[in-house]
Design a protein around this motif. Structure first.
Motif, PDB file in Angstrom:
ATOM      1  N   GLU A  41      12.862   9.683  66.632  1.00  0.00           N
ATOM      2  CA  GLU A  41      14.051  10.377  67.112  1.00  0.00           C
ATOM      3  C   GLU A  41      15.194  10.281  66.099  1.00  0.00           C
ATOM      4  N   ARG A  42      16.068  11.268  66.182  1.00  0.00           N
ATOM      5  CA  ARG A  42      17.269  11.259  65.349  1.00  0.00           C
ATOM      6  C   ARG A  42      18.359  10.499  66.092  1.00  0.00           C
ATOM      7  N   LYS A  43      18.651   9.320  65.623  1.00  0.00           N
ATOM      8  CA  LYS A  43      19.655   8.466  66.233  1.00  0.00           C
ATOM      9  C   LYS A  43      20.700   8.088  65.201  1.00  0.00           C
ATOM     10  N   ARG A  44      21.862   7.714  65.706  1.00  0.00           N
ATOM     11  CA  ARG A  44      22.905   7.239  64.807  1.00  0.00           C
ATOM     12  C   ARG A  44      22.521   5.855  64.298  1.00  0.00           C
ATOM     13  N   LEU A  45      22.350   5.732  62.987  1.00  0.00           N
ATOM     14  CA  LEU A  45      21.961   4.452  62.397  1.00  0.00           C
ATOM     15  C   LEU A  45      23.181   3.548  62.253  1.00  0.00           C
ATOM     16  N   GLU A  46      22.938   2.259  62.247  1.00  0.00           N
ATOM     17  CA  GLU A  46      24.012   1.277  62.126  1.00  0.00           C
ATOM     18  C   GLU A  46      23.691   0.345  60.956  1.00  0.00           C
ATOM     19  N   PRO A  47      23.890   0.818  59.733  1.00  0.00           N
ATOM     20  CA  PRO A  47      23.484   0.037  58.558  1.00  0.00           C
ATOM     21  C   PRO A  47      24.216  -1.284  58.419  1.00  0.00           C
ATOM     22  N   LEU A  48      25.486  -1.354  58.817  1.00  0.00           N
ATOM     23  CA  LEU A  48      26.217  -2.612  58.678  1.00  0.00           C
ATOM     24  C   LEU A  48      25.644  -3.689  59.592  1.00  0.00           C
ATOM     25  N   ILE A  49      25.285  -3.316  60.794  1.00  0.00           N
ATOM     26  CA  ILE A  49      24.690  -4.288  61.716  1.00  0.00           C
ATOM     27  C   ILE A  49      23.314  -4.700  61.216  1.00  0.00           C
ATOM     28  N   ALA A  50      22.541  -3.746  60.697  1.00  0.00           N
ATOM     29  CA  ALA A  50      21.234  -4.078  60.136  1.00  0.00           C
ATOM     30  C   ALA A  50      21.378  -5.013  58.940  1.00  0.00           C
ATOM     31  N   LEU A  51      22.364  -4.755  58.101  1.00  0.00           N
ATOM     32  CA  LEU A  51      22.597  -5.610  56.941  1.00  0.00           C
ATOM     33  C   LEU A  51      23.003  -7.018  57.368  1.00  0.00           C
ATOM     34  N   ARG A  52      23.821  -7.113  58.405  1.00  0.00           N
ATOM     35  CA  ARG A  52      24.222  -8.434  58.897  1.00  0.00           C
ATOM     36  C   ARG A  52      23.027  -9.217  59.428  1.00  0.00           C
ATOM     37  N   GLY A  53      22.165  -8.564  60.194  1.00  0.00           N
ATOM     38  CA  GLY A  53      20.980  -9.247  60.694  1.00  0.00           C
ATOM     39  C   GLY A  53      20.049  -9.678  59.586  1.00  0.00           C
ATOM     40  N   ALA A  54      19.864  -8.810  58.576  1.00  0.00           N
ATOM     41  CA  ALA A  54      19.003  -9.163  57.451  1.00  0.00           C
ATOM     42  C   ALA A  54      19.605 -10.302  56.632  1.00  0.00           C
ATOM     43  N   ALA A  55      20.929 -10.311  56.493  1.00  0.00           N
ATOM     44  CA  ALA A  55      21.581 -11.390  55.749  1.00  0.00           C
ATOM     45  C   ALA A  55      21.385 -12.728  56.448  1.00  0.00           C
ATOM     46  N   GLY A  56      21.513 -12.744  57.764  1.00  0.00           N
ATOM     47  CA  GLY A  56      21.267 -13.981  58.498  1.00  0.00           C
ATOM     48  C   GLY A  56      19.843 -14.445  58.350  1.00  0.00           C
ATOM     49  N   LEU A  57      18.908 -13.515  58.403  1.00  0.00           N
ATOM     50  CA  LEU A  57      17.498 -13.862  58.220  1.00  0.00           C
ATOM     51  C   LEU A  57      17.251 -14.416  56.830  1.00  0.00           C
ATOM     52  N   ALA A  58      17.819 -13.786  55.807  1.00  0.00           N
ATOM     53  CA  ALA A  58      17.638 -14.256  54.438  1.00  0.00           C
ATOM     54  C   ALA A  58      18.214 -15.653  54.245  1.00  0.00           C
ATOM     55  N   LEU A  59      19.368 -15.898  54.827  1.00  0.00           N
ATOM     56  CA  LEU A  59      19.997 -17.213  54.703  1.00  0.00           C
ATOM     57  C   LEU A  59      19.132 -18.294  55.331  1.00  0.00           C
ATOM     58  N   VAL A  60      18.619 -18.039  56.503  1.00  0.00           N
ATOM     59  CA  VAL A  60      17.792 -19.026  57.197  1.00  0.00           C
ATOM     60  C   VAL A  60      16.502 -19.286  56.426  1.00  0.00           C
ATOM     61  N   ILE A  61      15.854 -18.228  55.947  1.00  0.00           N
ATOM     62  CA  ILE A  61      14.603 -18.409  55.210  1.00  0.00           C
ATOM     63  C   ILE A  61      14.842 -19.177  53.917  1.00  0.00           C
ATOM     64  N   ALA A  62      15.891 -18.834  53.198  1.00  0.00           N
ATOM     65  CA  ALA A  62      16.152 -19.487  51.914  1.00  0.00           C
ATOM     66  C   ALA A  62      16.407 -20.980  52.089  1.00  0.00           C
ATOM     67  N   VAL A  63      17.258 -21.342  53.046  1.00  0.00           N
ATOM     68  CA  VAL A  63      17.554 -22.767  53.258  1.00  0.00           C
ATOM     69  C   VAL A  63      16.322 -23.504  53.751  1.00  0.00           C
ATOM     70  N   SER A  64      15.570 -22.917  54.681  1.00  0.00           N
ATOM     71  CA  SER A  64      14.374 -23.576  55.203  1.00  0.00           C
ATOM     72  C   SER A  64      13.315 -23.735  54.122  1.00  0.00           C
ATOM     73  N   LEU A  65      13.137 -22.723  53.325  1.00  0.00           N
ATOM     74  CA  LEU A  65      12.134 -22.792  52.265  1.00  0.00           C
ATOM     75  C   LEU A  65      12.496 -23.855  51.235  1.00  0.00           C
ATOM     76  N   TRP A  66      13.767 -23.957  50.923  1.00  0.00           N
ATOM     77  CA  TRP A  66      14.210 -24.954  49.938  1.00  0.00           C
ATOM     78  C   TRP A  66      14.141 -26.370  50.486  1.00  0.00           C
ATOM     79  N   ALA A  67      14.485 -26.537  51.776  1.00  0.00           N
ATOM     80  CA  ALA A  67      14.600 -27.886  52.327  1.00  0.00           C
ATOM     81  C   ALA A  67      13.325 -28.386  52.989  1.00  0.00           C
ATOM     82  N   PHE A  68      12.565 -27.497  53.642  1.00  0.00           N
ATOM     83  CA  PHE A  68      11.448 -27.973  54.468  1.00  0.00           C
ATOM     84  C   PHE A  68      10.095 -27.381  54.108  1.00  0.00           C
TER      85      PHE A  68
END
Length: 747
Positions: A18-45
Motif C-alpha cells: 500500500e501507499r502510505k505516508r512513510l516516517e523516515p525519522l522514526i525509522a532512523l531513530r529505531g534503527a539507531a537504538g538497535l545499532a547502539l544496543v548491538i554495538a555495545v553488547s557485541l563489544w562487551a559480551f
C-alpha cells in the motif's frame, strides 16, 4: 464466497504493497537504538548476548510504531520487559520438552486471549512468544539466560530513552486524530450542499474520542489545542445536518436553499482551516470570505425558524472551535470531560477483566487463543521431530500470522511466506558475495531493520522480506552459516503458515453467522439513542443519558460494519440474511439514527415546557426496539405495533401546527418509518406498515409540499429526511485524510 475465491482474494491482499505516508525519522531513530544496543553488547559480551539484546531492541522499536494513544516510551519498556521475562522462563524449561511445551501452551493461550484487551497488547504478546522461541536457544546457562534477559530490558530502555530525547512529532497521532475528525466534518458540510441527506461516517469522531483519553502524565503536558476542540466538533455535526435537511423547513431549491449552501461551503472552509492548524500546530488562518459569509446580516432576512437557529448555532460553534484550536501553551489541568487512560500497572487488571469476559465458547477471541495454542504446540513438536533443525521456525510463523479473523490470518500467512522467500534470497546473495564478519553482519542486520521500520505500514509482504533478511544477518552474527538456516527457515515457514491456515479451516470463528446478532445489537442501540433524545423533550431539564446512548449506537454501528467487512471475505454463506437484506437493513438503521440526531440538534432549553407525549413514545420505542432486536436474533420479523399505537395516541391528544412539539412529533413519525423499512428489509413478504397503518410509507420520500403524516394529522412543509440510497456494506464518506490505519486502540 467460495473457498477458491476466498483464497484468491486473501492471496492477492497478502502481496499488496500500500501507499502510505512513510516516517523516515522514526525509522532512523529505531534503527539507531538497535545499532547502539548491538554495538555495545557485541563489544562487551559477545555475539550471543548481542543477538539477544538486538531482539529486545528490535521488538521494542516495533512496539513504538503501533497505533496506540499510550506514550511511546511505555510501549518500548513494556515490550522489552515482557520479552525478557518470556525468554528467561523459557530457558529454565527448554531442556525438558514436556515442561517447555506446557509453558509454550500457557504463554501462547494468554497471548491469544490478550487480543481482548486491544490489538497493541495482542501484537506485543504474540511477538514475545514468537521471539522467545528463538532467544531461548542462545544462552548456555542460567546465569547467561539472566544476562540475556537483562540485555533485552536494556534494549527496550534504550529505545524508550531515544523516544524521550529525540521526539518526532510529539502528540502527532493525537493531532492527526482530531484533525481527521474536523476534516471529515468539513467534507460532510460540502457534500451536504449537493446531497442534503448525505451520510457521515462517525469513525473519525470515535478515533478522536479514543485519542482524548490520556494517562495522568500525558494530561500534564497535553497541548491546550487538543483539550476542548473535540467536544465542540461533536456538536457541529448534528447542526450541519439539521441546517441542510429539508425536514427542517428549507425547500430543495430557492433563495433559502442557496443561502444554506453558502453557509455550508463556508463551514467546510473553516473546518478545513482548523484541521490544518491542529495537525501542524500552526495558528488558524480562515479565508476572509468564509468569515464574511457568517457575519453578513442577510442570513436573518432569508432564513427563519429552525434553519435560522441552526445557522446561528453553527456560527457560534465554528467561532468556538477556531478559538480553541488557536490556544497556545500547555493544559494546566483536566477539563470537565477529561478521560484518564490507566497507567501500565493499572492496565493489568483491566486487561485481565477483558480476557475474562471473552472466556466463553462463542467468543472469537477464545477460539483464536485455542487455535493458536494448538497450532504452536503441534508446530513445535513437528519441528522438533523433523530432521531439519531449528524447528522453532514453524510455531514462530504460526503465532505471528494468526489473527482472530479469517482474512488477516490467511493473507498474513501468504505474505510471510512470500516475504520470507524474497528476504532470504536477498540476504543469502549478500552473504555469499560479501562473506561478512561479526560487525558487518550486525551492520547489515541494522540496515534490514531500518528498512522494515520504514515500510512496515505499507503491508506485510514488504515488512516480512526485511524481517527475513534481518534474522539471517543476525544469526550470522552468532556464527551460523546461511546454509544452516536458510533452507530450514523456508520449509518450516511454509509448514507454520499451512498449519495456521488449516487450523482456521478446521476450527473457524466465522463472522457471517453473527451478522444478525450484530444487526440486532445496532437496532437496540439506535432505539436507546432515539428514546433518550425524545425523553429530553419530555423533560428538558434532564439531559442525562443522551451522550451515553449516542456512544453506544456508534459502537454498535462500528461492530456491524466490521462484521460485514469480515463476512465479505469469508468462504461461507449465511442463509438467514442475504446481502441485499443486510444493505437495506443498514440503510433503515442509519436513517433511524439520523432522525434522532436531527432532533438532538434542536433540543429545547432547560426551562422549556415539557412534551409528555414524547416521553410515552420514547418508552414505547425503547421497549419495542429491545423486543425487535430479540426477534432479529431469532430470525423473526420485528413488529412495531406498540410504537404505532403510541404515535396514534399522541395524535389523538392534538399536536400544534408548529413549534417544538410539532417538530418532535414529525421526527417520531420518521422514526416509525425507519423501523417499518427495517422490517420490510428483513422480510420482503411483510405487509406494508405505516404510521397510520395503511399505505406503503407514512411519510413519502419527498422534500416539498404537504403530506399526511398519520391519518388524522397533517403537517405542511417538507417531511422526509430520506433520500436516494447508494450504500453497500461498510461506508467511509469522509474526504481525503492523512493515511492512517483505523485499527482499534488498546485499553
Amino acid at each position: 464466497m467460495s473457498w477458491l475465491r476466498a483464497l484468491r482474494e486473501t492471496t492477492r491482499s497478502g502481496f499488496v504493497v500500500e501507499r502510505k505516508r512513510l516516517e523516515p525519522l522514526i525509522a532512523l531513530r529505531g534503527a539507531a537504538g538497535l545499532a547502539l544496543v548491538i554495538a555495545v553488547s557485541l563489544w562487551a559480551f559477545g555475539p550471543a548476548a548481542a543477538a539477544s539484546s538486538a531482539f529486545g531492541a528490535f521488538q521494542a522499536a516495533i512496539a513504538t510504531f503501533q497505533r496506540s494513544w499510550r506514550p511511546r516510551p511505555e510501549l518500548a519498556l513494556a515490550s522489552g520487559v515482557s520479552l525478557a521475562v518470556s525468554t528467561f522462563l523459557g530457558y529454565l524449561t527448554i531442556s525438558h520438552l514436556v515442561l517447555f511445551l506446557a509453558l509454550l501452551v500457557v504463554w501462547t493461550f494468554l497471548a491469544g486471549m490478550s487480543w481482548a484487551a486491544g490489538p497493541t497488547i495482542g501484537l506485543i504478546a504474540s511477538s514475545n512468544v514468537a521471539i522467545m522461541l528463538i532467544t531461548v536457544t542462545l544462552p548456555t546457562s542460567v546465569a547467561q539466560a539472566a544476562g540475556h534477559a537483562a540485555m533485552m530490558v536494556v534494549g527496550g530502555l534504550v529505545q524508550a530513552l531515544l523516544v524521550v530525547l529525540f521526539p518526532v512529532r510529539r502528540w502527532g497521532a493525537h493531532r492527526d486524530a482530531l484533525a481527521d475528525a474536523l476534516a471529515a466534518e468539513g467534507d460532510y458540510a460540502r457534500r451536504l450542499r449537493h446531497d442534503p441527506v448525505a451520510r457521515f461516517d462517525p469513525l473519525p469522531l470515535m478515533e478522536a474520542r479514543n485519542a482524548a483519553a490520556v494517562t495522568p502524565r500525558q494530561a500534564r503536558t497535553r497541548p491546550a489545542a487538543l483539550h476542548g476542540t473535540r467536544g465542540i466538533a461533536e456538536r457541529i455535526r448534528p447542526v450541519l445536518a439539521s441546517l441542510a435537511d429539508p425536514a427542517m423547513g428549507v425547500p430543495s431549491e430557492g433563495r433559502e436553499r442557496d443561502r444554506v449552501r453558502e453557509l455550508l461551503a463556508a463551514a467546510g472552509t473553516v473546518l478545513d482551516a482548523t484541521a490544518r492548524a491542529v495537525r501542524h500546530g500552526d495558528p488558524v488562518s480562515v479565508p476572509p470570505n468564509a468569515v464574511a459569509t457568517f457575519r453578513t446580516p442577510d442570513t436573518g432576512s432569508i432564513l427563519t425558524g429552525p434553519p435560522y437557529r441552526a445557522a446561528v448555532r453553527l456560527r457560534t460553534l465554528l467561532e468556538d472551535v477556531v478559538e480553541t484550536a488557536e490556544s497556545t501553551g500547555k493544559s494546566a489541568g483536566t477539563a470537565p470531560d477529561h478521560r484518564l487512560r490507566p497507567t501500565l500497572p493499572h492496565l493489568v487488571p483491566v486487561a485481565l477483566d477483558a480476557m475474562r469476559r471473552e472466556l466463553h465458547r462463542g467468543s472469537p477471541i477464545a477460539r483464536h487463543a485455542t487455535r493458536v495454542t494448538a497450532v504452536a504446540a503441534t508446530g513445535y513438536l513437528l519441528g522438533t521431530w523433523l530432521p531439519l533443525g531449528h524447528g522453532y521456525w514453524a510455531p514462530l510463523t504460526s503465532v505471528m500470522v494468526m489473527r482472530p479473523d479469517f482474512s488477516l490470518t490467511y493473507s498474513r500467512a501468504v505474505a510471510r511466506f512470500g516475504g520470507t522467500l524474497v528476504g532470504v534470497a536477498l540476504a543469502t546473495g549478500v552473504v555469499q558475495a560479501a562473506h561478512p564478519g561479526e560487525y558487518l553482519s550486525a551492520g547489515l542486520a541494522v540496515v534490514s531493520a531500518a528498512f522494515m521500520y520504514l515500510v512496515m505500514r505499507t503491508g506485510q509482504f514488504a515488512a516480512q522480506a526485511c524481517v527475513a533478511a534481518y534474522v539471517v544477518f543476525l544469526l550470522g552474527l552468532g556464527g551460523e552459516e546461511w546454509t544452516q538456516t536458510v533452507p530450514e527457515r523456508v520449509l518450516l515457514t511454509l509448514l507454520g503458515g499451512l498449519l495456521a491456515m488449516l487450523a482456521y479451516a478446521l476450527y473457524p470463528a466465522w463472522e457471517t453467522p453473527r451478522l444478525r446478532t450484530r444487526l440486532a445489537d445496532w437496532l437496540a442501540a439506535q432505539g436507546r439513542y432515539g428514546a433518550a433524545v425524545l425523553s429530553r423533550y419530555a423533560d428538558p431539564a434532564d439531559g442525562s443519558g443522551v451522550r451515553e446512548a449516542l456512544l453506544g449506537s456508534r459502537a454498535a454501528r462500528a461492530a456491524w460494519h466490521t462484521a460485514v467487512a469480515r463476512a465479505q471475505g469469508e468462504p461461507v454463506r449465511h442463509r438467514g440474511l442475504s446481502r441485499t437484506a443486510a444493505d437495506d437493513a443498514e440503510d433503515a438503521l442509519a436513517q433511524l439514527g439520523r432522525v434522532a440526531m436531527l432532533m438532538e440538534a434542536h433540543f429545547p432549553d432547560r426551562d422549556a415546557p415539557p412534551v409528555p407525549a414524547a416521553g410515552r413514545f420514547a418508552e414505547a420505542l425503547r421497549t419495542a426496539t429491545d423486543k425487535g432486536a430479540k426477534a432479529v436474533r431469532e430470525r423473526r420479523v420485528p413488529r412495531w405495533d406498540a410504537v404505532r399505537e403510541a404515535l396514534e395516541a399522541w395524535d389523538r391528544e392534538g399536536v400544534p401546527e408548529d413549534g417544538p412539539e410539532a417538530m418532535v412529533r414529525q421526527g417520531a413519525g420518521l422514526l416509525l418509518n425507519s423501523l417499518t423499512e427495517l422490517s420490510e428489509a428483513l422480510d420482503t413478504a411483510v405487509s406494508p406498515m405505516t404510521a397510520g397503518g395503511s399505505g406503503k410509507t407514512g411519510l413519502p420520500r419527498t422534500t416539498n409540499g404537504s403530506q399526511t403524516t398519520n391519518g388524522s394529522q397533517t403537517t405542511s412543509g417538507p417531511q422526509s429526511t430520506s433520500g436516494p440510497r447508494t450504500t453497500n456494506g461498510p461506508q467511509s464518506t469522509n474526504g481525503p485524510r492523512d493515511p492512517k490505519d483505523s485499527a482499534a486502540r488498546d485499553q
